[in-house]
Scaffold this motif. Structure first.
Motif, PDB file in Angstrom:
ATOM      1  N   ILE A   1       0.872  -1.173   0.000  1.00 17.05           N
ATOM      2  CA  ILE A   1       0.000   0.000   0.000  1.00 17.05           C
ATOM      3  C   ILE A   1       0.911   1.226   0.000  1.00 17.05           C
ATOM      4  O   ILE A   1       1.585   1.511   0.998  1.00 17.05           O
ATOM      5  CB  ILE A   1      -0.908   0.031   1.259  1.00 17.05           C
ATOM      6  CG1 ILE A   1      -1.687  -1.284   1.420  1.00 17.05           C
ATOM      7  CG2 ILE A   1      -1.828   1.239   1.230  1.00 17.05           C
ATOM      8  CD1 ILE A   1      -2.824  -1.505   0.475  1.00 17.05           C
ATOM      9  N   TRP A   2       0.961   1.916  -1.133  1.00 15.13           N
ATOM     10  CA  TRP A   2       1.853   3.076  -1.251  1.00 15.13           C
ATOM     11  C   TRP A   2       1.079   4.351  -0.956  1.00 15.13           C
ATOM     12  O   TRP A   2       0.070   4.630  -1.584  1.00 15.13           O
ATOM     13  CB  TRP A   2       2.457   3.134  -2.657  1.00 15.13           C
ATOM     14  CG  TRP A   2       3.456   2.042  -2.891  1.00 15.13           C
ATOM     15  CD1 TRP A   2       3.183   0.765  -3.308  1.00 15.13           C
ATOM     16  CD2 TRP A   2       4.872   2.121  -2.703  1.00 15.13           C
ATOM     17  NE1 TRP A   2       4.356   0.045  -3.390  1.00 15.13           N
ATOM     18  CE2 TRP A   2       5.409   0.850  -3.034  1.00 15.13           C
ATOM     19  CE3 TRP A   2       5.752   3.140  -2.296  1.00 15.13           C
ATOM     20  CZ2 TRP A   2       6.768   0.571  -2.970  1.00 15.13           C
ATOM     21  CZ3 TRP A   2       7.107   2.860  -2.240  1.00 15.13           C
ATOM     22  CH2 TRP A   2       7.608   1.586  -2.559  1.00 15.13           C
ATOM     23  N   THR A   3       1.560   5.108   0.039  1.00 12.46           N
ATOM     24  CA  THR A   3       0.869   6.346   0.412  1.00 12.46           C
ATOM     25  C   THR A   3       1.875   7.483   0.433  1.00 12.46           C
ATOM     26  O   THR A   3       2.898   7.415  -0.250  1.00 12.46           O
ATOM     27  CB  THR A   3       0.210   6.212   1.802  1.00 12.46           C
ATOM     28  OG1 THR A   3       1.225   6.338   2.791  1.00 12.46           O
ATOM     29  CG2 THR A   3      -0.456   4.887   1.984  1.00 12.46           C
ATOM     30  N   ASP A   4       1.619   8.496   1.225  1.00 19.49           N
ATOM     31  CA  ASP A   4       2.552   9.626   1.279  1.00 19.49           C
ATOM     32  C   ASP A   4       3.148   9.822   2.669  1.00 19.49           C
ATOM     33  O   ASP A   4       3.607  10.896   3.008  1.00 19.49           O
ATOM     34  CB  ASP A   4       1.893  10.907   0.768  1.00 19.49           C
ATOM     35  CG  ASP A   4       0.591  11.212   1.489  1.00 19.49           C
ATOM     36  OD1 ASP A   4       0.231  10.452   2.420  1.00 19.49           O
ATOM     37  OD2 ASP A   4      -0.061  12.203   1.129  1.00 19.49           O
ATOM     38  N   VAL A   5       3.076   8.786   3.510  1.00 16.38           N
ATOM     39  CA  VAL A   5       3.787   8.837   4.794  1.00 16.38           C
ATOM     40  C   VAL A   5       4.677   7.604   4.908  1.00 16.38           C
ATOM     41  O   VAL A   5       4.451   6.601   4.238  1.00 16.38           O
ATOM     42  CB  VAL A   5       2.824   8.871   6.015  1.00 16.38           C
ATOM     43  CG1 VAL A   5       2.135  10.215   6.116  1.00 16.38           C
ATOM     44  CG2 VAL A   5       1.789   7.765   5.931  1.00 16.38           C
ATOM     45  N   ASP A   6       5.682   7.687   5.793  1.00 16.62           N
ATOM     46  CA  ASP A   6       6.651   6.592   5.929  1.00 16.62           C
ATOM     47  C   ASP A   6       6.084   5.421   6.711  1.00 16.62           C
ATOM     48  O   ASP A   6       6.582   5.079   7.773  1.00 16.62           O
ATOM     49  CB  ASP A   6       7.920   7.092   6.635  1.00 16.62           C
ATOM     50  CG  ASP A   6       8.832   7.824   5.670  1.00 16.62           C
ATOM     51  OD1 ASP A   6       8.853   7.436   4.481  1.00 16.62           O
ATOM     52  OD2 ASP A   6       9.511   8.775   6.088  1.00 16.62           O
ATOM     53  N   GLY A   7       5.041   4.829   6.214  1.00 15.62           N
ATOM     54  CA  GLY A   7       4.476   3.672   6.900  1.00 15.62           C
ATOM     55  C   GLY A   7       3.529   4.084   8.005  1.00 15.62           C
ATOM     56  O   GLY A   7       3.160   5.254   8.141  1.00 15.62           O
ATOM     57  N   VAL A   8       3.149   3.110   8.807  1.00 17.23           N
ATOM     58  CA  VAL A   8       2.223   3.365   9.901  1.00 17.23           C
ATOM     59  C   VAL A   8       3.003   4.047  11.029  1.00 17.23           C
ATOM     60  O   VAL A   8       4.088   3.610  11.390  1.00 17.23           O
ATOM     61  CB  VAL A   8       1.607   2.038  10.399  1.00 17.23           C
ATOM     62  CG1 VAL A   8       0.624   2.299  11.529  1.00 17.23           C
ATOM     63  CG2 VAL A   8       0.922   1.306   9.249  1.00 17.23           C
ATOM     64  N   GLN A   9       2.433   5.110  11.560  1.00 15.50           N
ATOM     65  CA  GLN A   9       3.120   5.881  12.593  1.00 15.50           C
ATOM     66  C   GLN A   9       2.476   5.633  13.963  1.00 15.50           C
ATOM     67  O   GLN A   9       1.332   5.201  14.054  1.00 15.50           O
ATOM     68  CB  GLN A   9       3.023   7.377  12.264  1.00 15.50           C
ATOM     69  CG  GLN A   9       3.655   7.769  10.936  1.00 15.50           C
ATOM     70  CD  GLN A   9       5.167   7.911  11.026  1.00 15.50           C
ATOM     71  OE1 GLN A   9       5.690   8.468  11.990  1.00 15.50           O
ATOM     72  NE2 GLN A   9       5.873   7.403  10.031  1.00 15.50           N
ATOM     73  N   SER A  10       3.230   5.988  15.001  1.00 12.49           N
ATOM     74  CA  SER A  10       2.746   5.769  16.367  1.00 12.49           C
ATOM     75  C   SER A  10       1.565   6.677  16.720  1.00 12.49           C
ATOM     76  O   SER A  10       0.897   6.457  17.727  1.00 12.49           O
ATOM     77  CB  SER A  10       3.887   5.987  17.359  1.00 12.49           C
ATOM     78  OG  SER A  10       4.444   7.270  17.158  1.00 12.49           O
ATOM     79  N   ALA A  11       1.335   7.707  15.915  1.00  9.49           N
ATOM     80  CA  ALA A  11       0.151   8.575  16.048  1.00  9.49           C
ATOM     81  C   ALA A  11       0.044   9.339  14.731  1.00  9.49           C
ATOM     82  O   ALA A  11       0.944   9.247  13.889  1.00  9.49           O
ATOM     83  CB  ALA A  11       0.295   9.535  17.221  1.00  9.49           C
ATOM     84  N   ASP A  12      -1.032  10.069  14.551  1.00 13.27           N
ATOM     85  CA  ASP A  12      -1.202  10.820  13.316  1.00 13.27           C
ATOM     86  C   ASP A  12      -0.204  11.992  13.262  1.00 13.27           C
ATOM     87  O   ASP A  12      -0.315  12.927  14.065  1.00 13.27           O
ATOM     88  CB  ASP A  12      -2.641  11.356  13.267  1.00 13.27           C
ATOM     89  CG  ASP A  12      -2.949  12.040  11.949  1.00 13.27           C
ATOM     90  OD1 ASP A  12      -2.000  12.426  11.240  1.00 13.27           O
ATOM     91  OD2 ASP A  12      -4.143  12.183  11.636  1.00 13.27           O
ATOM     92  N   PRO A  13       0.769  11.941  12.357  1.00 11.61           N
ATOM     93  CA  PRO A  13       1.814  12.979  12.345  1.00 11.61           C
ATOM     94  C   PRO A  13       1.278  14.382  12.039  1.00 11.61           C
ATOM     95  O   PRO A  13       1.953  15.365  12.308  1.00 11.61           O
ATOM     96  CB  PRO A  13       2.775  12.519  11.237  1.00 11.61           C
ATOM     97  CG  PRO A  13       2.093  11.422  10.504  1.00 11.61           C
ATOM     98  CD  PRO A  13       0.959  10.918  11.335  1.00 11.61           C
TER      99      PRO A  13
END
Ligand code: ASP
Ligand code: MG
Length: 455
Positions: free
Chosen positions: A229-241
């Motif tokens: 799944i290609w998005t615009d953030v570096d993967g799943v983050q520990s919270a919403d950046p």
């Protein structure tokens, strides 16, 4: 075979498409099935067009339709400056789709067609047809033999035009045949996310953000070795950046944790994305198309995941519903009647608390809650309170549960409704807070659990 899904921002401009196709080029040996969303903002435009048509606003619809056509023709021109054959092909495919939309709009405005959910879905799904055709032409022009496939040949659902529920069995039967046939003369296959064909043969959609779900269903159906799944953030983050500072990338999470996170407000994946992947145990990777060499996040079976706190997420539009009976009757009767009313009104319930005097629950359904409250008011006292949010701390195993509880203790103490759900694969501590302070609350809890510095 692998599935590579690219969201709106990954195909949102000439530069983004070039970068995306570069990423696909690096995976050709693995036989990629490329699933694309509409270019960013396009689905919003299409929803606005169907709303304008419903309101009979011809000018607004025409303006947006012209903008849609121009956006795609301009992007195609920029992508294909020196390949007249593929450029003309792209223009003609884009024009055909835009012409059909325009004709449709004219019919509605002329009073020959009435807007309803079925017709709305026909309009809303055109963004994926535009992007997939345009990118298919570009891929071929840069020497990647690419076959375009209409996802409606296999993505079959029930008759809910705007939120189709996939018929997994039928999809598993049809999808591999369609994809295999497409690979007969191609190195890559491109198809659409989000779109589906309903049981009555109509052109439906899976609901907003549904392309992730499409990708995962396709991966399941063709037994893909991996779903990216290609998005615009570096993967799943520990919270919403976008809301929390000093978030960090989670390198590995389990299917169950990812599903909990998605259901409890983390905006990385469509909440249903995980289900089909789990059923065949296919690893899902969340990657950043703006940073293709980054490691992203791998979502795997729980057995491969360490214990610990993974994330803090929130849902900011929560209603708190209180149901009580003036005369004391059995709680079980109140519960049965209330949940029957909720099911009838299609309200999704999130957290629940039952005391001898009252039933409390949260919901983020905005559409149906009024109807449900109306039904409940026939047999009980009911209030629907706005202005709440919900915070969830999610992780695996109880080793750090105490820490997580401590981090959230102030918020927990004042919360009208809190719950701890726990099994072998995840722990989910969720609680309701006033919406006004939720961002600070999430930040505080995150800082407590993960520290200020990037580790
Ligand atoms: N284009 C659709 C939407 O914006 C589907 C998706 O992007 O996943 O909702
Ligand atoms: Mg999207």
């Amino acid at each position: 075979m692998i599935v590579m899904k690219f969201g709106g921002t990954s195909v949102g401009s000439r530069e983004a498409v070039e970068r995306t196709v570069g990423i696909v080029r690096g995976r050709l040996q693995e036989r990629p099935v490329v699933v694309v969303s509409a270019m960013s903002k396009v689905t919003d435009m299409l929803y606005a067009i169907s709303d304008a048509l419903e309101a009979g606003d011809k000018d607004a619809a025409d303006l947006a339709l012209a903008e849609l056509r121009q956006k795609h023709l301009e992007t195609a021109a920029a992508l294909l400056p020196s390949d007249p054959i593929w450029r003309e092909e792209a223009y003609s495919r884009i024009s055909d789709i835009c012409d059909s939309l325009q004709n449709f709009a004219d019919e509605v405005i002329g009073g020959h067609l009435e807007m309803d959910k079925r017709r709305k879905a026909i309009i809303d799904s055109k963004g994926e047809y535009l992007s997939s055709n345009m990118i298919c032409c570009y891929m071929n022009s840069v020497g990647i033999r690419t076959e375009w496939v209409d996802a409606r040949e296999f993505m079959l659902t029930d008759n809910d035009y705007l939120q189709g529920v996939p018929d997994m069995h039928e999809i598993e039967r049809r999808c591999p045949k369609v994809i295999d046939a497409a690979f007969a003369a191609a190195e890559a296959v491109i198809t659409q996310g989000f779109v589906c064909k309903t049981a009555d043969g109509s052109e439906g959609v899976l609901g907003r953000g549904g392309s992730d779900y499409s990708a995962s269903i396709i991966g399941m159906a063709i037994d893909a070795s991996r779903i990216e799944i290609w998005t615009d953030v570096d993967g799943v983050q520990s919270a919403d950046p976008r809301k929390v500072s000093n978030t960090r990338r989670i390198s590995r999470i389990s299917f169950e944790e990812a599903a909990e996170m998605a259901a409890y407000g983390a905006k990385v994946l469509h909440p249903k994305t995980i289900e089909p992947a789990v059923s065949k145990n296919i690893p899902v990777m969340v990657l950043n198309s703006m940073n293709p060499d980054g490691q992203g996040t791998v979502i795997l079976q729980s057995a491969f995941i360490e214990d610990g706190v993974r994330s803090v997420s929130s849902k900011e539009n929560i209603r708190l519903v209180r149901v009580s009976q003036p005369v004391m009757t059995a709680v079980s009767e109140l519960l049965t009647a209330t949940f029957a009313a909720l099911a009838e009104s299609r309200v999704k319930v999130d957290l629940v608390k039952v005391t001898p005097r009252e039933l409390l629950f949260t919901t983020d359904s905005t559409d149906y809650i009024a109807a449900a409250a109306q039904r409940i008011s026939a047999f009980a006292k009911v209030s629907v309170e706005d202005g709440y949010a919900q915070i969830s701390v999610i992780g695996k195993n109880i080793s750090e549960l105490k820490l997580a509880l401590k981090a959230a203790s102030a918020q927990l103490r004042n919360s009208p409704l809190a719950s701890v759900a726990q099994n072998d694969s995840y722990v989910n501590i969720s609680f309701v807070v006033p919406r006004a302070g939720v961002r600070e609350d999430v930040q505080k809890i995150h800082t407590y659990l993960f520290g200020r510095e990037e580790r």
